[in-house]
Design an enzyme around this catalytic site. Sequence first.
Site, mmCIF file in Angstrom:
data_model
loop_
_atom_site.group_PDB
_atom_site.id
_atom_site.type_symbol
_atom_site.label_atom_id
_atom_site.label_comp_id
_atom_site.label_asym_id
_atom_site.label_seq_id
_atom_site.Cartn_x
_atom_site.Cartn_y
_atom_site.Cartn_z
ATOM 1 C CE LYS A 1 6.879 13.157 32.561
ATOM 2 N NZ LYS A 1 6.929 14.104 31.339
ATOM 3 C CD GLU B 1 6.327 14.355 25.536
ATOM 4 O OE1 GLU B 1 5.707 13.422 25.850
ATOM 5 O OE2 GLU B 1 6.159 15.685 26.105
ATOM 6 C CG ASP C 1 6.960 18.929 26.018
ATOM 7 O OD1 ASP C 1 6.798 20.282 25.821
ATOM 8 O OD2 ASP C 1 6.899 18.242 26.888
ATOM 9 C CE LYS D 1 4.290 12.552 29.034
ATOM 10 N NZ LYS D 1 3.868 13.989 28.302
HETATM 11 O O1 OSB Z 1 7.096 16.951 29.797
HETATM 12 O O2 OSB Z 1 4.972 16.802 29.305
HETATM 13 C C1 OSB Z 1 5.696 16.902 30.388
HETATM 14 C C2 OSB Z 1 4.530 17.473 33.668
HETATM 15 C C3 OSB Z 1 5.342 18.459 34.095
HETATM 16 C C4 OSB Z 1 6.292 18.992 33.126
HETATM 17 C C5 OSB Z 1 6.427 18.424 32.000
HETATM 18 C C6 OSB Z 1 5.696 17.379 31.540
HETATM 19 C C7 OSB Z 1 4.552 16.928 32.251
HETATM 20 C C8 OSB Z 1 3.795 15.971 32.078
HETATM 21 C C9 OSB Z 1 2.423 15.549 32.960
HETATM 22 O O3 OSB Z 1 3.984 14.919 31.444
HETATM 23 C C10 OSB Z 1 1.190 15.895 32.103
HETATM 24 C C11 OSB Z 1 0.022 16.121 32.738
HETATM 25 O O4 OSB Z 1 -0.400 15.136 33.336
HETATM 26 O O5 OSB Z 1 -0.220 17.261 33.080
HETATM 27 MG MG MG Z 2 6.954 16.360 27.728
#
Ligand code: OSB
Ligand code: MG
Length: 369
Positions: free
Chosen positions: A164, A214, A239, A162
């Site tokens: 960002k 997402e 999410d 995944k």
């Molecule tokens: O949106 O899933 C998310 C981390 C911090 C805040 C939001 C998110 C995330 C991650 C990291 O995507 C997931 C992880 O490695 O714990």
């Molecule tokens: Mg997320």
Amino acid sequence: MKLKEIVLRHLQMEMKFPFTTSFGTMKNKEFILVEVKDEEGLSGWGESVAFPSPFYSEETLQTNWHMIEDFLIPLLKDKDISHPDEITSLFEPIKKNNMAKAAIEGAVWDLYAKRKGIPLYQALGGENTTIDVGISIGIQETVDDLLHIIKTHVDEGYKRIKVKIKPGWDVDVIREIRCSFPDILLMADANSAYRLEDLPELKKLDEFQLMMIEQPLASDDIVDHAVLQRELQTPLCLDESIHSYEDARKALQLGSCKIINIKIGRVGGLTESKKIHDLCKENSIPVWCGGMLEAGVGRAHNIALTTLSHFTMPGDTAASSRYWERDIIQPEVTVQGGVIQVRDQAGIGYDMDLEAVKKFTLKEKVHSL
Ligand code: OSB
Ligand code: MG
């Protein structure tokens, strides 16, 4: 069971690397660790996933501390609890503040399983003893940096990557990833960085066979997401927008997403997580377990939840060593070939490293019940 004491600790752990999303960069992990003790001296552990700042959601470490001390703990006074599901009902008069509620509820689930002498995953009704995991990678300085990091984790065997995204770090980046890794399971997480007007840009992502996008739109939206989903081929996953069974039911009814990410803290605990899982199972909507850069206790809870039968997609629960030099549990969480072996020890399945807990604790407060 009668709860005798609740210990709140404010911990600070240095992260191995900064983690950048569309809403900002995290370099340090600060969170509340909850220890719930019964009259026999057994302890259950829970972790609040609230961050120090309200950029992911409105909850913060400090609002959680306040809610737990001033509202949630008083609701537990003189209560005899026969099952952790009762915690959700006891907390119901308090609006929202799900991460605060989940931190206590998770500790009670651990204690409940330990008192029964069974692993938490079995107490939850989980069936799988191995779980597949992916990894979430933050926004990097350059695309080359990102490609290099992806290669490392693909080589480690993580089952899904995944990345960002945000406006300006999206279509071109995904195209380059696809050129280098044509066959990996790939998805993108926008953390609410887009608006419906960005439809033409988001549509361009349709050509890259992403498993899902997402939370592209606002953190409180399910209406625009439904409009967007109708325009895109790529499945949307929610999410931030899903805080409860009711939210999930409405989002599915509206067609706001085709996949749901369950985070225990965001939905107020394991009991609510199970309900959402069951709803998705009945409706054949895939679910997976999200992550909040948890330390060991939260990570162990995520693993236990992910053993439920309908967690059919790899989650974000990576190895402890990805985040920490030293975790607060022993052994730490390890991943081999993208798989975590679920431990059979009673409760969360891991021992607490109390020396590490002490080392990372900035503040501690004991509440007698
Ligand atoms: O949106 O899933 C998310 C981390 C911090 C805040 C939001 C998110 C995330 C991650 C990291 O995507 C997931 C992880 O490695 O714990
Ligand atoms: Mg997320």
